[in-house]
Design a protein around this motif. Structure first.
Motif, mmCIF file in Angstrom:
data_model
loop_
_atom_site.group_PDB
_atom_site.id
_atom_site.type_symbol
_atom_site.label_atom_id
_atom_site.label_comp_id
_atom_site.label_asym_id
_atom_site.label_seq_id
_atom_site.Cartn_x
_atom_site.Cartn_y
_atom_site.Cartn_z
ATOM 1 N N PHE A 73 23.144 18.153 50.106
ATOM 2 C CA PHE A 73 22.622 19.436 49.610
ATOM 3 C C PHE A 73 23.650 20.148 48.745
ATOM 4 O O PHE A 73 23.324 20.639 47.656
ATOM 5 C CB PHE A 73 22.220 20.323 50.793
ATOM 6 C CG PHE A 73 21.889 21.735 50.391
ATOM 7 C CD1 PHE A 73 20.697 22.035 49.753
ATOM 8 C CD2 PHE A 73 22.803 22.771 50.639
ATOM 9 C CE1 PHE A 73 20.405 23.338 49.363
ATOM 10 C CE2 PHE A 73 22.514 24.069 50.257
ATOM 11 C CZ PHE A 73 21.310 24.360 49.616
ATOM 12 N N LEU A 74 24.893 20.217 49.204
ATOM 13 C CA LEU A 74 25.926 20.890 48.414
ATOM 14 C C LEU A 74 26.209 20.149 47.109
ATOM 15 O O LEU A 74 26.470 20.767 46.080
ATOM 16 C CB LEU A 74 27.212 21.014 49.243
ATOM 17 C CG LEU A 74 27.175 22.022 50.403
ATOM 18 C CD1 LEU A 74 28.517 22.049 51.132
ATOM 19 C CD2 LEU A 74 26.821 23.414 49.899
ATOM 20 N N THR A 75 26.149 18.814 47.173
ATOM 21 C CA THR A 75 26.349 18.021 45.952
ATOM 22 C C THR A 75 25.220 18.273 44.963
ATOM 23 O O THR A 75 25.449 18.414 43.750
ATOM 24 C CB THR A 75 26.410 16.524 46.296
ATOM 25 O OG1 THR A 75 27.426 16.299 47.271
ATOM 26 C CG2 THR A 75 26.724 15.702 45.052
ATOM 27 N N LEU A 76 23.994 18.320 45.472
ATOM 28 C CA LEU A 76 22.832 18.600 44.621
ATOM 29 C C LEU A 76 22.932 19.990 44.020
ATOM 30 O O LEU A 76 22.638 20.203 42.835
ATOM 31 C CB LEU A 76 21.559 18.469 45.451
ATOM 32 C CG LEU A 76 20.225 18.754 44.740
ATOM 33 C CD1 LEU A 76 20.013 17.750 43.606
ATOM 34 C CD2 LEU A 76 19.069 18.683 45.728
ATOM 35 N N LEU A 77 23.376 20.941 44.836
ATOM 36 C CA LEU A 77 23.527 22.321 44.364
ATOM 37 C C LEU A 77 24.538 22.403 43.228
ATOM 38 O O LEU A 77 24.335 23.122 42.241
ATOM 39 C CB LEU A 77 23.971 23.205 45.537
ATOM 40 C CG LEU A 77 23.882 24.721 45.351
ATOM 41 C CD1 LEU A 77 22.433 25.148 45.198
ATOM 42 C CD2 LEU A 77 24.514 25.440 46.532
ATOM 43 N N LYS A 78 25.608 21.637 43.355
ATOM 44 C CA LYS A 78 26.630 21.647 42.318
ATOM 45 C C LYS A 78 26.141 20.987 41.039
ATOM 46 O O LYS A 78 26.549 21.367 39.935
ATOM 47 C CB LYS A 78 27.880 20.920 42.825
ATOM 48 C CG LYS A 78 29.102 21.090 41.935
ATOM 49 C CD LYS A 78 30.347 20.521 42.583
ATOM 50 C CE LYS A 78 31.580 20.809 41.738
ATOM 51 N NZ LYS A 78 32.817 20.297 42.379
ATOM 52 N N SER A 79 25.243 20.021 41.168
ATOM 53 C CA SER A 79 24.758 19.286 39.998
ATOM 54 C C SER A 79 23.831 20.111 39.110
ATOM 55 O O SER A 79 23.618 19.762 37.949
ATOM 56 C CB SER A 79 24.034 18.007 40.433
ATOM 57 O OG SER A 79 22.791 18.322 41.042
ATOM 58 N N GLY A 81 31.208 30.860 40.237
ATOM 59 C CA GLY A 81 31.318 31.888 41.265
ATOM 60 C C GLY A 81 30.144 31.877 42.219
ATOM 61 O O GLY A 81 30.313 32.050 43.433
ATOM 62 N N LEU A 82 28.926 31.653 41.688
ATOM 63 C CA LEU A 82 27.726 31.627 42.520
ATOM 64 C C LEU A 82 27.725 30.425 43.445
ATOM 65 O O LEU A 82 27.385 30.529 44.638
ATOM 66 C CB LEU A 82 26.471 31.608 41.638
ATOM 67 C CG LEU A 82 25.118 31.565 42.377
ATOM 68 C CD1 LEU A 82 24.973 32.768 43.296
ATOM 69 C CD2 LEU A 82 23.966 31.497 41.366
ATOM 70 N N TYR A 83 28.136 29.276 42.915
ATOM 71 C CA TYR A 83 28.192 28.062 43.742
ATOM 72 C C TYR A 83 29.177 28.240 44.884
ATOM 73 O O TYR A 83 28.892 27.876 46.034
ATOM 74 C CB TYR A 83 28.593 26.866 42.882
ATOM 75 C CG TYR A 83 28.894 25.623 43.697
ATOM 76 C CD1 TYR A 83 27.864 24.881 44.261
ATOM 77 C CD2 TYR A 83 30.216 25.218 43.928
ATOM 78 C CE1 TYR A 83 28.137 23.752 45.034
ATOM 79 C CE2 TYR A 83 30.498 24.094 44.681
ATOM 80 C CZ TYR A 83 29.454 23.363 45.229
ATOM 81 O OH TYR A 83 29.719 22.266 45.999
ATOM 82 N N MET A 84 30.338 28.805 44.590
ATOM 83 C CA MET A 84 31.342 29.012 45.620
ATOM 84 C C MET A 84 30.846 30.004 46.672
ATOM 85 O O MET A 84 31.109 29.838 47.873
ATOM 86 C CB MET A 84 32.648 29.532 44.994
ATOM 87 C CG MET A 84 33.338 28.530 44.081
ATOM 88 S SD MET A 84 33.822 27.013 44.953
ATOM 89 C CE MET A 84 35.051 27.673 46.082
ATOM 90 N N SER A 85 30.101 31.018 46.241
ATOM 91 C CA SER A 85 29.574 32.012 47.182
ATOM 92 C C SER A 85 28.542 31.392 48.119
ATOM 93 O O SER A 85 28.548 31.655 49.335
ATOM 94 C CB SER A 85 28.944 33.182 46.409
ATOM 95 O OG SER A 85 29.910 33.841 45.616
ATOM 96 N N ILE A 86 27.659 30.567 47.558
ATOM 97 C CA ILE A 86 26.638 29.909 48.376
ATOM 98 C C ILE A 86 27.292 28.954 49.371
ATOM 99 O O ILE A 86 26.920 28.899 50.549
ATOM 100 C CB ILE A 86 25.631 29.153 47.487
ATOM 101 C CG1 ILE A 86 24.839 30.140 46.630
ATOM 102 C CG2 ILE A 86 24.684 28.310 48.343
ATOM 103 C CD1 ILE A 86 23.907 29.474 45.627
ATOM 104 N N THR A 87 28.281 28.202 48.892
ATOM 105 C CA THR A 87 28.992 27.270 49.777
ATOM 106 C C THR A 87 29.694 28.010 50.906
ATOM 107 O O THR A 87 29.615 27.608 52.077
ATOM 108 C CB THR A 87 30.025 26.456 48.979
ATOM 109 O OG1 THR A 87 29.361 25.732 47.935
ATOM 110 C CG2 THR A 87 30.754 25.473 49.881
#
Length: 382
Positions: free
Chosen positions: A296-302, A308-314
């Motif tokens: 899921f996190l890999t897909l989110l990053k793709s 900043g948003l990706y880091m916040s969600i993670t």
């Protein structure tokens, strides 16, 4: 005249046998006795096995000698099995990264004469990732000759512990991710690129198929190999030893430095829960939760969100995982403190003697050399 002494057999030193049923324990005992001279360590007094020791006279074979013989044999077999797996991964690397048609996944460009569709790529990915694991596994199963009930214990004897398998998997994922980030930061300071990518298809059906492979099929095969076969074989040398060695093997066979600390942490905790619950089903559940979270996190990053948003969600996801897991485990300990501990016993050989038995074994040296080679060629510099 032979001097006989009452020796403690290794059953009393394997704490996890107390968590299995009588049928399982009897099968395990029988397998170890039948393979005493190769893959089963079960020390028994036997008047036919006489050794002369100065000052003591004739005595039965010492348990240290028996354990040393079997630990060399079993680690030699495991090293050969792991070498086959590593060689197959080296061949994949050669085709993927050295051959001119290299792409992600393997052979995608080569197969474009059939179709440019991602279905071909996903199908190839399935074939490669399953085959590279099953072929060495067949070799190991044919050699070890262990009953299926021992390889795949499924009955759950510690249901309260099994009930917190999911929140514990969430907590472990959160902690392992934090440790992995520390490892990546340290690697970056040394000039090593800490980024690790997983191929994500664009087609929705292919995306689902790829997710099933990465988050379900591969983790299930891994559990069968590591906590079903390797752990069950090594358990005869003590539960603590089996858990640590199995986790090291899993981390090393990952084949890259990016995931070493993450994999070791995950496998150590999941292995503990498999042993303590008495069932590999616990491992299946935990690994699917963890692998699904990684995907899921890999897909989110793709999807190329703002950094900043990706880091916040993670960060939010990790906070939720750790909070839920810590709360569930704390409540469990308060209610069932006697169902989480695992007594650990020393076997006959010291830690130093075991390490020397392994590191002086030709098969183990060969496997470690191949594994380090695979890790080195995987390193990418900033």
């Amino acid at each position: 005249m032979a001097i006989t002494r009452k020796r403690d057999n290794s059953d009393s030193r394997i704490a996890s046998l107390k968590l299995q049923d009588k049928e399982y324990n009897e099968l395990y005992r029988k397998w170890r006795i039948e393979h005493k001279k190769d893959y089963g360590f079960y020390f028994l007094d036997n008047s036919d096995e006489l050794t002369y020791r100065d000052g003591e006279g004739f005595i039965t074979e010492s348990p240290q000698a028996a354990e040393r013989t079997v630990i060399v044999e079993i680690h030699s077999l495991l090293a050969k099995f792991l070498s086959i797996y590593t060689v197959l991964n080296l061949m994949i690397w050669l085709i993927k990264d050295v051959a001119p048609f290299g792409d992600i996944p393997l052979l995608y460009n080569l197969l474009r004469f059939v179709s440019s569709s991602e279905y071909v790529a996903v199908a190839t990915d399935y074939i490669v990732k399953i085959s590279v694991r099953l072929l060495p596994l067949i070799y190991l199963l044919r050699k070890i000759n262990m009953p299926k009930k021992l390889l795949m214990p499924v009955k759950i004897y510690n249901k309260p512990l099994f009930n917190i398998a999911v929140p514990m998997a969430m907590l472990t994922f959160g902690i392992a991710t934090v440790l992995s980030n520390i490892q990546h930061t340290s690697a970056a300071l040394l000039g090593v690129d800490p980024n690790y990518s997983i191929w994500i298809p664009q087609n929705k059906v292919c995306l689902v198929l790829s997710a099933v492979l990465t988050a379900v099929i591969v983790p299930l095969i891994s559990e069968i190999v590591h906590h079903g076969i390797i752990l069950q074989i090594l358990k005869q040398f003590g539960d603590g030893y089996a858990l640590i060695v199995t986790s090291l093997i899993a981390a090393l066979t990952a084949g890259n430095y990016h995931t070493f600390l993450f994999t070791f942490t995950i496998m150590l905790v999941v292995g503990f829960f498999v042993v303590r619950s008495g069932s590999i089903v616990t491992g299946f559940v935990m690994r699917i939760v963890i692998s699904g979270s990684v995907y899921f996190l890999t897909l989110l990053k793709s999807v190329q969100l703002p950094e900043g948003l990706y880091m916040s969600i993670t960060a939010a996801l990790l906070f939720v995982y750790i909070t839920i897991g810590f709360t569930a485990v704390s409540v469990f300990i308060m209610r069932y403190s006697n169902k989480i501990s695992l007594p650990l016993y020393q076997m006959y050989l010291s830690t130093k003697e075991r390490i020397m038995c392994c590191l002086t074994n030709a098969s183990v040296i060969m496997w470690l050399t191949l594994t380090v080679m695979l890790m080195i060629i995987d390193i990418k510099w900033l």
